[in-house]
Design an enzyme around this catalytic site. Structure first.
Site, PDB file in Angstrom:
ATOM      1  N   HIS A 152      -2.245  -9.252  -9.295  1.00  0.00           N
ATOM      2  CA  HIS A 152      -2.766  -9.955  -8.116  1.00  0.00           C
ATOM      3  C   HIS A 152      -3.816 -10.982  -8.589  1.00  0.00           C
ATOM      4  CE1 HIS A 152      -0.696  -7.176  -5.651  1.00  0.00           C
ATOM      5  NE2 HIS A 152      -1.692  -6.605  -5.000  1.00  0.00           N
TER       6      HIS A 152
ATOM      7  N   CYS B 140      -5.904  -2.238  -3.860  1.00  0.00           N
ATOM      8  CA  CYS B 140      -5.898  -2.999  -5.124  1.00  0.00           C
ATOM      9  C   CYS B 140      -6.668  -4.321  -5.031  1.00  0.00           C
ATOM     10  CB  CYS B 140      -4.462  -3.265  -5.562  1.00  0.00           C
ATOM     11  SG  CYS B 140      -3.394  -3.774  -4.213  1.00  0.00           S
TER      12      CYS B 140
HETATM   13  P1  NAP Z   1       7.023   3.551  -3.864  1.00  0.00           P
HETATM   14  O1  NAP Z   1       7.373   2.961  -5.175  1.00  0.00           O
HETATM   15  O2  NAP Z   1       7.873   3.278  -2.690  1.00  0.00           O
HETATM   16  O3  NAP Z   1       6.929   5.172  -4.062  1.00  0.00           O
HETATM   17  C1  NAP Z   1       6.660   6.035  -2.983  1.00  0.00           C
HETATM   18  C2  NAP Z   1       6.444   7.447  -3.514  1.00  0.00           C
HETATM   19  O4  NAP Z   1       6.053   8.312  -2.432  1.00  0.00           O
HETATM   20  C3  NAP Z   1       7.708   8.048  -4.120  1.00  0.00           C
HETATM   21  O5  NAP Z   1       7.357   8.914  -5.156  1.00  0.00           O
HETATM   22  C4  NAP Z   1       8.263   8.864  -2.926  1.00  0.00           C
HETATM   23  O6  NAP Z   1       9.087   9.925  -3.327  1.00  0.00           O
HETATM   24  C5  NAP Z   1       6.966   9.414  -2.383  1.00  0.00           C
HETATM   25  N1  NAP Z   1       7.122   9.868  -1.011  1.00  0.00           N
HETATM   26  C6  NAP Z   1       7.464   9.155   0.065  1.00  0.00           C
HETATM   27  N2  NAP Z   1       7.518   9.946   1.169  1.00  0.00           N
HETATM   28  C7  NAP Z   1       7.195  11.190   0.743  1.00  0.00           C
HETATM   29  C8  NAP Z   1       7.108  12.458   1.396  1.00  0.00           C
HETATM   30  N3  NAP Z   1       7.324  12.605   2.699  1.00  0.00           N
HETATM   31  N4  NAP Z   1       6.749  13.530   0.641  1.00  0.00           N
HETATM   32  C9  NAP Z   1       6.541  13.397  -0.680  1.00  0.00           C
HETATM   33  N5  NAP Z   1       6.619  12.238  -1.350  1.00  0.00           N
HETATM   34  C10 NAP Z   1       6.948  11.151  -0.639  1.00  0.00           C
HETATM   35  O7  NAP Z   1       5.559   3.158  -3.439  1.00  0.00           O
HETATM   36  P2  NAP Z   1       4.277   2.869  -4.371  1.00  0.00           P
HETATM   37  O8  NAP Z   1       4.149   1.412  -4.586  1.00  0.00           O
HETATM   38  O9  NAP Z   1       4.284   3.780  -5.542  1.00  0.00           O
HETATM   39  O10 NAP Z   1       3.104   3.249  -3.367  1.00  0.00           O
HETATM   40  C11 NAP Z   1       2.918   4.570  -2.910  1.00  0.00           C
HETATM   41  C12 NAP Z   1       1.648   4.619  -2.079  1.00  0.00           C
HETATM   42  O11 NAP Z   1       0.532   4.360  -2.920  1.00  0.00           O
HETATM   43  C13 NAP Z   1       1.581   3.544  -0.964  1.00  0.00           C
HETATM   44  O12 NAP Z   1       2.217   3.970   0.209  1.00  0.00           O
HETATM   45  C14 NAP Z   1       0.100   3.387  -0.799  1.00  0.00           C
HETATM   46  O13 NAP Z   1      -0.418   4.351   0.104  1.00  0.00           O
HETATM   47  C15 NAP Z   1      -0.440   3.633  -2.200  1.00  0.00           C
HETATM   48  N6  NAP Z   1      -0.701   2.352  -2.887  1.00  0.00           N
HETATM   49  C16 NAP Z   1      -1.961   2.012  -3.076  1.00  0.00           C
HETATM   50  C17 NAP Z   1      -2.250   0.824  -3.679  1.00  0.00           C
HETATM   51  C18 NAP Z   1      -3.665   0.398  -3.826  1.00  0.00           C
HETATM   52  O14 NAP Z   1      -3.922  -0.720  -3.501  1.00  0.00           O
HETATM   53  N7  NAP Z   1      -4.544   1.234  -4.332  1.00  0.00           N
HETATM   54  C19 NAP Z   1      -1.258  -0.022  -4.113  1.00  0.00           C
HETATM   55  C20 NAP Z   1       0.048   0.337  -3.930  1.00  0.00           C
HETATM   56  C21 NAP Z   1       0.307   1.542  -3.311  1.00  0.00           C
HETATM   57  P3  NAP Z   1      10.705   9.718  -3.349  1.00  0.00           P
HETATM   58  O15 NAP Z   1      11.006   8.885  -4.577  1.00  0.00           O
HETATM   59  O16 NAP Z   1      11.195  11.127  -3.460  1.00  0.00           O
HETATM   60  O17 NAP Z   1      11.096   9.052  -2.087  1.00  0.00           O
HETATM   61  O1  3JN Z   2       0.540  -4.884  -0.849  1.00  0.00           O
HETATM   62  C1  3JN Z   2      -0.185  -4.691  -1.826  1.00  0.00           C
HETATM   63  O2  3JN Z   2      -0.285  -5.514  -2.742  1.00  0.00           O
HETATM   64  C2  3JN Z   2      -0.986  -3.447  -1.898  1.00  0.00           C
HETATM   65  C3  3JN Z   2      -0.421  -2.402  -1.019  1.00  0.00           C
HETATM   66  C4  3JN Z   2      -1.064  -1.313  -0.714  1.00  0.00           C
HETATM   67  C5  3JN Z   2      -0.532  -0.351   0.228  1.00  0.00           C
HETATM   68  C6  3JN Z   2       0.847  -0.328   0.489  1.00  0.00           C
HETATM   69  C7  3JN Z   2       1.354   0.565   1.434  1.00  0.00           C
HETATM   70  C8  3JN Z   2       0.518   1.409   2.115  1.00  0.00           C
HETATM   71  C9  3JN Z   2      -1.378   0.513   0.891  1.00  0.00           C
HETATM   72  C10 3JN Z   2      -2.818   0.544   0.538  1.00  0.00           C
HETATM   73  O3  3JN Z   2      -3.133   0.991  -0.560  1.00  0.00           O
HETATM   74  O4  3JN Z   2      -3.662   0.123   1.312  1.00  0.00           O
HETATM   75  C11 3JN Z   2      -0.852   1.377   1.852  1.00  0.00           C
HETATM   76  C12 3JN Z   2      -1.715   2.300   2.634  1.00  0.00           C
HETATM   77  O5  3JN Z   2      -1.937   3.403   2.149  1.00  0.00           O
HETATM   78  O6  3JN Z   2      -2.158   1.920   3.709  1.00  0.00           O
END
Ligand code: NAP
Ligand code: 3JN
Length: 340
Positions: A246, A133
């Protein structure tokens, strides 16, 4: 001719980003034929709403992707690492929100306003990576400057909302704030220190070079998206007690001379950017302006008087929308329209 429609999955559907992905598919009127919602075994039995219908959440499995065209992943890096190849094997193109595939040279890392042409490389592995992000909003603002004047160096400090850490962190800021204003004890579960009324110079884990992973994501991803490994990038990433949005203080040094008014004029015309820059009227972008929108807001554009070709600016965006879900759906839109 009738519009082509696609069989779509959201993996991580119950999370903060996955939930927003579902909303974005709906709001952006993505041509969905069918929607499959996937999460861990813990969420089986839950339903989530899409276009007025309740859709059951299924457990993510190796064979979840048969007959699907596009899967939006936001279930963490380990889950993407394991399951994206199964989706690709079944002919379902993955748009992955984690860091698992971003720096793989065969996987395109895409911000549609900046490098949509890279989506063509989806055929290499069947995976397209969505950047971090903090990187996305910065390159939306900097790409027009790089294309016209060339960027030599970027120095960025971030002020990142807790929603970037997911659902549990949103609850932690809320619970700690409520506890503190009521003079009650608070708990610290998600972050190593209290986030309420505090700033933590620590996002993701620390590396041997003293930087955090989040900081090095900004360095490496920026160069890959701007397709220029010569750009110097250094970052300090800070978590602040804000729910959504952010903010970033960005300093750039350009190769060719450029004035603040030239940057302002360029960004006024840039895709995905809204300039909010009238300090005399107290007009500059705030996290509260960005929250709920898909734009990257830019203000405080001014010359860096300490060097010849330097510009300072303040860049703000909704981290869960443009920083994650919206960008992923925008990638899927280009993919669907031009490549599938
Ligand atoms: P979150 O609110 O904690 O949600 C995590 C999601 O992943 C939930 O749907 C969870 O399902 C699912 N999950 C976890 N372990 C799993 C497994 N083994 N199999 C299937 N589903 C699983 O986290 P979030 O903020 O949405 O972020 C999720 C991911 O998106 C992060 O880890 C990161 O890689 C990515 N992300 C990217 C950005 C970016 O900067 N582009 C920003 C934030 C996040 P349950 O509810 O069933 O546990
Ligand atoms: O912390 C934030 O503001 C963005 C978080 C992103 C994030 C959180 C957990 C795992 C990432 C990411 O998108 O880089 C990851 C990850 O996939 O490494």
């Amino acid at each position: 001719m009738a519009e082509k429609k696609f069989n779509v999955a959201v993996a991580g559907a119950t999370g903060a980003v996955g939930n927003q992905m579902i909303r974005c598919l709906e709001e952006m009127n993505f041509p969905v034929q069918s929607l499959k919602l996937l999460a861990s075994h813990r969420s089986v039995g839950r339903t989530l709403r899409f276009k007025g219908e309740l859709v059951p959440v299924e457990e993510l499995k190796e064979d979840s992707f048969k007959g699907l065209d596009i899967a939006l992943f936001s279930a963490g890096g380990g889950t993407s690492q394991t399951f994206a190849p199964f989706a690709a094997k079944d002919g379902c193109v993955v748009v992955d929100n984690s860091s698992a595939w971003r720096m793989d040279p065969e996987v395109p890392l895409v911000v549609p306003e900046v490098n949509p042409h890279a989506i063509a490389q989806h055929t290499n592995k069947g995976i397209i990576a969505n950047p971090n992000c903090s990187t996305i909003q910065m390159v939306v603002a900097l790409s027009p400057i790089h294309k016209k004047y060339g960027i030599k160096r970027i120095v960025v400090s971030t002020y990142q909302a807790v929603s970037g850490t997911g659902k549990k962190a949103i609850d932690e800021l809320f619970d700690q704030t409520r506890a503190m204003i009521n003079f009650l004890d608070y708990q610290t579960k998600v972050y190593p220190h209290r986030i309420a009324f505090n700033c933590l110079p620590h996002i993701d884990s620390f590396l041997d070079n003293g930087y955090t992973k989040e900081e090095m994501k900004m360095v490496n991803e920026t160069r890959k998206i701007l397709e220029d490994d010569t750009i110097g990038v250094t970052a300090t990433t800070v978590r602040v007690p804000v729910f959504f949005g952010h903010s970033e203080a960005v300093n750039v040094e350009t190769k060719d001379p450029v004035s603040a008014s030239e940057v302002r004029a360029l960004l006024e015309e840039a895709p995905g950017v809204k300039v909010m820059d009238d300090p005399q009227q107290n007009l500059y972008p705030l996290a509260t302006d960005a929250a709920g929108t898909d734009l990257t807001l830019v203000g405080r554009i001014r010359a860096d008087e300490s060097i010849s070709n330097g510009i300072n600016m303040w860049v703000v965006s909704d981290n869960v929308r443009k920083g994650a879900a919206t960008n992923a759906v925008q990638i899927a839109q280009v993919l669907a329209k031009e490549y599938l």
